[in-house]
Structures are given as C-alpha cells and as structure tokens.
Design an enzyme around this catalytic site. Sequence first.
Site, short mmCIF file in Angstrom:
data_model
loop_
_atom_site.label_atom_id
_atom_site.label_comp_id
_atom_site.label_asym_id
_atom_site.label_seq_id
_atom_site.Cartn_x
_atom_site.Cartn_y
_atom_site.Cartn_z
CD GLU A 36 -2.61 -1.24 2.61
OE1 GLU A 36 -3.79 -1.58 2.57
OE2 GLU A 36 -2.01 -1.00 3.67
C1 TNX Z 1 -4.38 -3.92 4.78
S1 TNX Z 1 -2.88 -6.22 3.95
C2 TNX Z 1 -3.09 -3.69 5.24
C3 TNX Z 1 -2.90 -3.18 6.59
C4 TNX Z 1 -4.19 -3.00 7.32
C5 TNX Z 1 -5.12 -4.13 6.99
C6 TNX Z 1 -6.39 -4.15 7.76
C7 TNX Z 1 -1.71 -5.26 4.09
C8 TNX Z 1 -0.44 -5.77 3.66
N1 TNX Z 1 -1.94 -4.04 4.58
O1 TNX Z 1 -2.17 -1.99 6.55
O2 TNX Z 1 -3.93 -2.97 8.68
O3 TNX Z 1 -5.41 -4.08 5.62
O4 TNX Z 1 -7.11 -5.31 7.53
#
Ligand code: TNX
Length: 514
Positions: free
Chosen positions: A307
């Site tokens: 992300e």
């Molecule tokens: C996605 S999955 C994220 C996290 C959040 C999570 C909450 C991923 C690698 N990153 O930053 O905490 O969703 O479910």
Amino acid sequence: MVSTPPLAPLPASVEVAEGPAFTFTAHTRVSGDADAAAALRGILRALGAPGGVEADSSAEVALTIGGEGAAESYRLEADANGIRLVAADAAGLFYGVQTLGQLLTPDAAAGTWSVPAVRIADAPRFAYRGVMLDVARHFHPVETVEAYIDRAAALKFNHLHLHLSDDQGWRLQLASRSLLTERSSATSVGGDPGGFFTREDYHRIVSYAAARHMTVVPEIDLPGHTHAVSLAYPELAEDPVLSDHIRDITRTYGGGLPVHGQSYQGMAVGFSSLRIDSDETYAFVGDVLDELAEITPGPYLHIGGDEALGTPADDFARFMSRVTEMVAERGKTPVAWHEAGAATGLAPGTIGQYWGFVTPTGGMDEKTRRFVAGGGQVILSPADAVYLDMKPTPDFPIGLTWARGATSVQRAYEWEPAEVVAGIGDAEILGVEAPLWTETVRDLDDIDALAFPRIAAAAEAGWSPRTGTHPDRTWASFRDRVDGLTGLWTGLGIRVSGIRVTGIGVASAEEGPR
Ligand code: TNX
C-alpha cells in the site's frame, strides 16, 4: 464407526481403534525427551489433569526423538497400556505433544482424563506456517505476545511475524536510531496508549518463541506506512499524500488527517512515504537492517512494501529492489508483501506474501508470480479467508469488513492454497500465514475473540493434507472437530468468541467482546 477425535489441524493420518482408552492417573509416568516431557506436564497442569511423574524408562508415556521421517513429523500410538510418541526431531515431538493435549478428554464423573486408542502419523504440508501480530496500530506488550505464541504453537504454527512499525507507531527500540521509539511510540489508534519493545523485550520474545519451535519474522514496513518516522527524522519522510480515500476514511473513522511530524491516531492507509531519492534514507534503512539482522536469529527480514500509495510507482520499484538487496547483503532472506512484485530487480530469492483475495483481482496474481520467477517462494495470506482482523459476523463488535464483508468460520476454512494463484502450487508455496491487524484490537481478549476459532482453519490450511485428498479435510469435519476443542481452549483461558460453530457455521456473537 468411531469418529475422528477433535484434532486441529487435522493430522495426515488418524486411525481410531475400538479398544479402551489410556487413562492418566496421579501415578502416570512420563519418560524420554526432557523438553517434551516438560511441555506435556505444562499441558496437564493447565488442564488440571493428573500424571506426568518423571521416569527413566518403562513409563506408560514415552516421548522420544527417533531421527527418522520428514522434518517436524511424528507418530503417536495410544492404547490402554500406554502412549508412545516418536518424532523425527524436537519440533515433531513438540507437535506430537500438542496433539496429545487435544486428545486428552476429561471424565468429570470419575475425575480422570483419558486419551482414546489411536494411531496417528503426522507431518506438515508446508514448511512455513505463520501468524502475524500487528503491534503498531495497537501496541501489545510482551506478555500478550507470549500468550499468542502459546496459542499459535499449540496449533503447530512455526513462525511469528511481528509488524513492528506503521504510520501510528514505531515499536522496536534500536540502539543506532533511538529517536524512533523516543519520539514515535507513545500512542496507538484512537489515542490509546502506545509502547515499544526494548531490545531485551525483543530478545525475550525471540527466546520464548524458539522454545516453542517458532521463528520470529520482524517486519519494518517500507517505504509507505512510515508516518511515524516523520516524528523522529522529519527529513526522511515526504509530506502525507491526502487522497480522497484518506479523507473518506478519516470522515468515517475519525482520528484526524495526518500531519508531517505529528503523531497519527487514525486508521487510514497509504498516505506516507520515505523520501526515495535521499541518501539519508538509505543510511537510515541500512542502520535499521543492520540492527534487525543482528538481533534476529531467524532467516527472514520482512520489509513491507504494501500500500505505498504515496510513492510514485517507479520510485517504489527502485526502492524495493535496492532494499531487498540490502537485506540479502546482511545474510538474510527478504520477505515483502506482493505489491513488491511490481519491481524488476528484487534480490533473487525474495519471498512474496500474497494478501489478495482467494480469487485474485487487479493483477495481484501476476505480481505474486514474479517472486517465483526471481527464484523465491510465496506465503499465502488471502485476506478474505485468513485475515483474522475481519469481523466473523457482520454485527461483531470489533474487526473490519473490507475483505468481502464478514469472514465466517466456514469461509476461513473453505479454500485451497494450491488454487489461489494460477501457476503457484505446493512447490512454489513456502506456506500460509494468518495476519491479525490491530486497528480495532486492544488486548488479548480482543485478539482471542477474533482469532478463535478461525486461527485453527488457517493452521489446517498450512499443516494438513490438501483438500480433496483426505476424508476429514472438509468443512463438516472441521466444524465438528473445532466444536470438540472449544472446551479445551476455554479451559486454557482462551476467550473463544461467541460464534457457535455447530450447524450453521456462523451465528450471532452473543458473547462477543465489548
Ligand atoms: C491492509 S494487507 C493492510 C494493513 C491494514 C489491513 C487491515 C496489508 C499488507 N496491509 O495496513 O492494517 O489491511 O485489515
């Protein structure tokens, strides 16, 4: 027909005999490997069951390492006369003892505990079976981490991935960069208290895990999820990128918009980035990786990569390639979330962690295959099956729902690792990991309520035979077995959530956490 005893994860082979059970009495003697005997005594004590007297030989319960068979495998035979557990190695013996713990059945009227007559031959499907705990969104102290290690090890998980840094806090003290915890660890999501692990705390966790055959995989999330760095080293971090998405999340969940250099207590993701073109950034990352490699005995360092929406795509690719090389130079194997597969030039052998859905969307499968093309393997964490922070029912008081709504126990169970990403089968899969992100998770009760019983479904995906190859590797069997384990878990002090598994798979959380 005698039904399969309540075991999870399902062993490779279980034969139930018709004969009488073995009964533990105050005089039941245990011989063999000292660590395994201590682990068994610990289980007996925790359950309030008798037995476990030390003996040299001719004991009713014999726990030995035979040195033969696959890594982590064991064979267990129980009948009225005794119990023989022989394992390939110390880990296998430990797992055999965990199976024994699940077989112990109380007879309340007689005040005794017994183990049914069985022959079990067991070995894991995948070498890597992980749980992840996010100590950044909410800090969780050493005692909580140890309790989670106990729970996970009992389900034959062998890796603990600790998500040690994120926008909301930096949770690991580093001698070379002490400002990180001095300035960036005080708070958690929602203004809750923060905290951090000292180097001694980290060492304690690593040792506690190792004694239970678990390897710690530390994650420092880069180059996004780094807002906390801006409190300690403002010159390393870009200004937050305030997209419409960030504004939406802030409107829904509160917490305010992120401000460079100030603590962030909201739940938005994807607004922060390190400065990709600054030499100081790589000096910082080098220091962090040096120390992480020094204090981590396990082979893996996780560098995040998820992300990074605030980092331009080319910069992201360049950064991930360079930082995976930096990990490799320090003698460790890099692990990164699947987005890093967008980069060409990752260090050979980099492990990719897939967190898309059971049916991939948006090219996530393509990025995941790149790790294999680069000589690496894949850890599967499909979010709509094994993200333990998803609500188990729509009305559950804590948890998130972004991964296709609530994740029922049935959905957590009914997926097949070799069918998630086309072209990635057992040979390419290092293993399965169940993450627990903690935006809404404040303490061990919250952790338990979300994790149990779905954590057992993830354990089964990582350990047990492939779906369709064993008559008990089915939802119906799992549901019955987990139902049979609820008494054991509750007896061990685990707050199993209000979900009743029997019959419908999901039900209301009458007894959910606050
Ligand atoms: C996605 S999955 C994220 C996290 C959040 C999570 C909450 C991923 C690698 N990153 O930053 O905490 O969703 O479910």
